[in-house]
Enzyme design. Sequence first.
Site, PDB file in Angstrom:
ATOM      1  CG  ASN A   1     -13.495  12.036  -3.889  1.00 42.19           C
ATOM      2  OD1 ASN A   1     -12.438  12.478  -4.331  1.00 42.19           O
ATOM      3  ND2 ASN A   1     -14.526  11.774  -4.662  1.00 42.19           N
ATOM      4  CE  LYS A   2      -9.299   6.934  -2.637  1.00 44.53           C
ATOM      5  NZ  LYS A   2     -10.230   6.099  -1.876  1.00 44.53           N
TER       6      LYS A   2
ATOM      7  CB  SER B   1      -9.444   0.861  -7.858  1.00 48.12           C
ATOM      8  OG  SER B   1      -8.672   1.689  -8.643  1.00 48.12           O
ATOM      9  CB  SER B   2     -15.085   3.289  -7.940  1.00 49.45           C
ATOM     10  OG  SER B   2     -14.835   4.506  -7.267  1.00 49.45           O
TER      11      SER B   2
ATOM     12  CG  ASP C   1      -5.671   1.885  -8.270  1.00 53.37           C
ATOM     13  OD1 ASP C   1      -4.952   1.099  -7.627  1.00 53.37           O
ATOM     14  OD2 ASP C   1      -6.174   2.901  -7.774  1.00 53.37           O
TER      15      ASP C   1
ATOM     16  CD  GLU D   1      -2.958  -0.580  -0.105  1.00 50.81           C
ATOM     17  OE1 GLU D   1      -2.938  -0.201  -1.299  1.00 50.81           O
ATOM     18  OE2 GLU D   1      -3.470  -1.646   0.258  1.00 50.81           O
ATOM     19  CG  HIS D   2      -0.364   4.875   0.553  1.00 50.67           C
ATOM     20  ND1 HIS D   2      -0.761   6.034  -0.061  1.00 50.67           N
ATOM     21  CD2 HIS D   2      -1.433   4.438   1.266  1.00 50.67           C
ATOM     22  CE1 HIS D   2      -2.018   6.304   0.291  1.00 50.67           C
ATOM     23  NE2 HIS D   2      -2.454   5.341   1.086  1.00 50.67           N
TER      24      HIS D   2
HETATM   25  P1  ADP Z   1     -11.876   4.859  -5.159  1.00 51.62           P
HETATM   26  O1  ADP Z   1     -11.135   4.363  -3.964  1.00 51.62           O
HETATM   27  O2  ADP Z   1     -13.186   4.166  -5.312  1.00 51.62           O
HETATM   28  O3  ADP Z   1     -11.059   4.848  -6.405  1.00 51.62           O
HETATM   29  P2  ADP Z   1     -11.817   7.746  -5.497  1.00 51.62           P
HETATM   30  O4  ADP Z   1     -12.038   8.794  -4.484  1.00 51.62           O
HETATM   31  O5  ADP Z   1     -10.479   7.661  -6.119  1.00 51.62           O
HETATM   32  O6  ADP Z   1     -12.216   6.370  -4.810  1.00 51.62           O
HETATM   33  O7  ADP Z   1     -12.887   7.915  -6.675  1.00 51.62           O
HETATM   34  C1  ADP Z   1     -14.275   7.953  -6.413  1.00 51.62           C
HETATM   35  C2  ADP Z   1     -14.990   8.799  -7.451  1.00 51.62           C
HETATM   36  O8  ADP Z   1     -15.089   8.083  -8.710  1.00 51.62           O
HETATM   37  C3  ADP Z   1     -16.440   9.085  -7.085  1.00 51.62           C
HETATM   38  O9  ADP Z   1     -16.543  10.204  -6.235  1.00 51.62           O
HETATM   39  C4  ADP Z   1     -17.068   9.369  -8.464  1.00 51.62           C
HETATM   40  O10 ADP Z   1     -16.802  10.687  -8.897  1.00 51.62           O
HETATM   41  C5  ADP Z   1     -16.299   8.415  -9.371  1.00 51.62           C
HETATM   42  N1  ADP Z   1     -17.090   7.172  -9.553  1.00 51.62           N
HETATM   43  C6  ADP Z   1     -16.849   5.952  -9.083  1.00 51.62           C
HETATM   44  N2  ADP Z   1     -17.824   5.064  -9.449  1.00 51.62           N
HETATM   45  C7  ADP Z   1     -18.704   5.750 -10.178  1.00 51.62           C
HETATM   46  C8  ADP Z   1     -19.941   5.437 -10.831  1.00 51.62           C
HETATM   47  N3  ADP Z   1     -20.472   4.215 -10.810  1.00 51.62           N
HETATM   48  N4  ADP Z   1     -20.573   6.419 -11.496  1.00 51.62           N
HETATM   49  C9  ADP Z   1     -20.060   7.659 -11.534  1.00 51.62           C
HETATM   50  N5  ADP Z   1     -18.923   8.016 -10.943  1.00 51.62           N
HETATM   51  C10 ADP Z   1     -18.244   7.104 -10.255  1.00 51.62           C
HETATM   52  P1  NG1 Z   2      -7.604   4.129  -4.463  1.00 59.65           P
HETATM   53  O1  NG1 Z   2      -7.818   3.988  -3.040  1.00 59.65           O
HETATM   54  O2  NG1 Z   2      -8.265   3.037  -5.197  1.00 59.65           O
HETATM   55  O3  NG1 Z   2      -8.042   5.465  -5.039  1.00 59.65           O
HETATM   56  C1  NG1 Z   2      -4.937   4.841  -4.559  1.00 59.65           C
HETATM   57  C2  NG1 Z   2      -4.072   5.024  -5.813  1.00 59.65           C
HETATM   58  C3  NG1 Z   2      -3.106   3.865  -6.066  1.00 59.65           C
HETATM   59  C4  NG1 Z   2      -2.322   3.501  -4.815  1.00 59.65           C
HETATM   60  C5  NG1 Z   2      -3.285   3.323  -3.640  1.00 59.65           C
HETATM   61  C6  NG1 Z   2      -2.570   3.077  -2.339  1.00 59.65           C
HETATM   62  C7  NG1 Z   2      -4.899   6.290  -7.730  1.00 59.65           C
HETATM   63  C8  NG1 Z   2      -5.674   6.238  -8.988  1.00 59.65           C
HETATM   64  N1  NG1 Z   2      -4.886   5.188  -6.994  1.00 59.65           N
HETATM   65  O4  NG1 Z   2      -5.988   3.928  -4.780  1.00 59.65           O
HETATM   66  O5  NG1 Z   2      -2.213   4.198  -7.128  1.00 59.65           O
HETATM   67  O6  NG1 Z   2      -1.328   4.446  -4.535  1.00 59.65           O
HETATM   68  O7  NG1 Z   2      -4.126   4.454  -3.461  1.00 59.65           O
HETATM   69  O8  NG1 Z   2      -1.773   1.932  -2.397  1.00 59.65           O
HETATM   70  O9  NG1 Z   2      -4.319   7.310  -7.430  1.00 59.65           O
HETATM   71 MG    MG Z   3      -9.313   6.005  -6.816  1.00 58.09          MG
END
Ligand code: ADP
Ligand code: NG1
Ligand code: MG
Length: 455
Positions: free
Chosen positions: A231-232, A143-144, A188, A47-48
């Site tokens: 939300n990252k 990783s949505s 991801d 992780e990270h």
């Molecule tokens: P994750 O850990 O799931 O990657 P992030 O914070 O990096 O979290 O991204 C989440 C964002 O991705 C949501 O706030 C939204 O904007 C977008 N997202 C994810 N899934 C969907 C979906 N099914 N429809 C629309 N947007 C989505």
């Molecule tokens: P999530 O939590 O899925 O957004 C993020 C980073 C990865 C990695 C992990 C921690 C993006 C797109 N994804 O994932 O590259 O650093 O955190 O291991 O920035």
């Molecule tokens: Mg993400």
Amino acid sequence: MAEPAVKPVPSHLADRFTKLRESFKQKYGTDPEFFARAPGRVNLIGEHIDYCGYAVLPMAIEQDIVIAAATTDDQKLTLANVDPSFSEFTSTVDAFTIDKSQPRWFHYFLCGFKGVVEHCKIDKPSGLNVMLEGTVPKSSGLSSSSALVCCSGMTTARANNCSLSKKELAEVCTWCERYIGTEGGGMDQSISFLAEAGTAKLIEFNPLKATDVSLPAGVVFVISNSCVEANKAAFAHYNVRVVECRLAAQLIAKSKGLEWRKLRKLGDLQAALGVCLEEMGVVVDQLLHKDPYSRDEVCKELGVTVEELQETSLSQNTKDLTTFQLHDRAAHVNSEADRVFKFKAVCDEKPDDAIVQLGQLMNASHASCRDLYNCSCAELDQLTQLCIDAGALGSRLTGAGFGGCAVSLVPANKLQDFLKAVQSGFYDNSPTRSKRVAESLFATQPGDGATFFTL
Ligand code: ADP
Ligand code: NG1
Ligand code: MG
């Protein structure tokens, strides 16, 4: 390496795709030309550390982002989502901006679109009608965001007849997701394209390489969502960690007489020093102090002004930081990189106590994320402990953390008891969590990577 495969819709997904096709038809009045699917992932360990250049060990999950798409000849982009809480977006193909300060769902699509258009040097991108559906829990470390960016990237490539290999797509989608502001490392997007059903993968970077990791028999990985969303792109926590790792590498590089401005990753620093991970741990302990560094101290050590520091090392949403935690971040990265190789070695060699060793590595990873990287939260700490008490051999946060999911290693013959205990300990006593238990607590198998589906 090949492009993502084009397959007929498999029978177990027929109903879902029929519904998506109907939503598309209702909205646009035509059938879609094709479907694209990109999965989310669960990171088993590492992780990270991807953005520090170190290898990670994820597998794709069944949950995914699916896009139904058709090209248009009016140079217009229309992005609709089956979930009505995500409102529609329209623009022409060359007149949109990706607002880093207010990330919205369609900005992730636009990242993938822009990345492929730039990479393939497409002069006049085709217009697109899009209907998107996602099943990856959002902002939960599965990783949505990247599944969405990857699905958009492959959709854009196909719509414009650009043939891109899965590796190229993984690399393009890695840098173009940075248009949203997060400085991710590529885990991801790489696993979303390079995954294969039935196997986890060791993902190495620069050059990108995916190697099968066959998981021991008799255990399953179970995902449990803390139901705390993180939300990252909307907050700076993620980029703060990226920047702290970069500064740790640069301070050490400077004191070792290396060209510090060119060194941006702890992994590259290790290579430049020609030392093993264990020796690197000693270097970190000797050259970085445990207390936080002030910005003035960092500037003094590097011999730069604040403006120069902002230019060489900081990002838009971290440029005003005034303290940096360097030792603990670097110590986490170093020990986590080592745990990834140990995890892989145990999977390859399969000693008698393999599953016990894997569990211990996962627990150590969680402790390091919590104590050195400060990327856990109270709910995740409670949940991982509950998972251990319920019979898991190991449990850790997965993805960026600050909320989101845990992944636990559970003996297959204890799975049902485990699920029951975690449900009653974490979900049943909370009305908000219990409503979401079906999508929040589930066993998972290594899934397939991104593919196109034809009608
Ligand atoms: P994750 O850990 O799931 O990657 P992030 O914070 O990096 O979290 O991204 C989440 C964002 O991705 C949501 O706030 C939204 O904007 C977008 N997202 C994810 N899934 C969907 C979906 N099914 N429809 C629309 N947007 C989505
Ligand atoms: P999530 O939590 O899925 O957004 C993020 C980073 C990865 C990695 C992990 C921690 C993006 C797109 N994804 O994932 O590259 O650093 O955190 O291991 O920035
Ligand atoms: Mg993400």
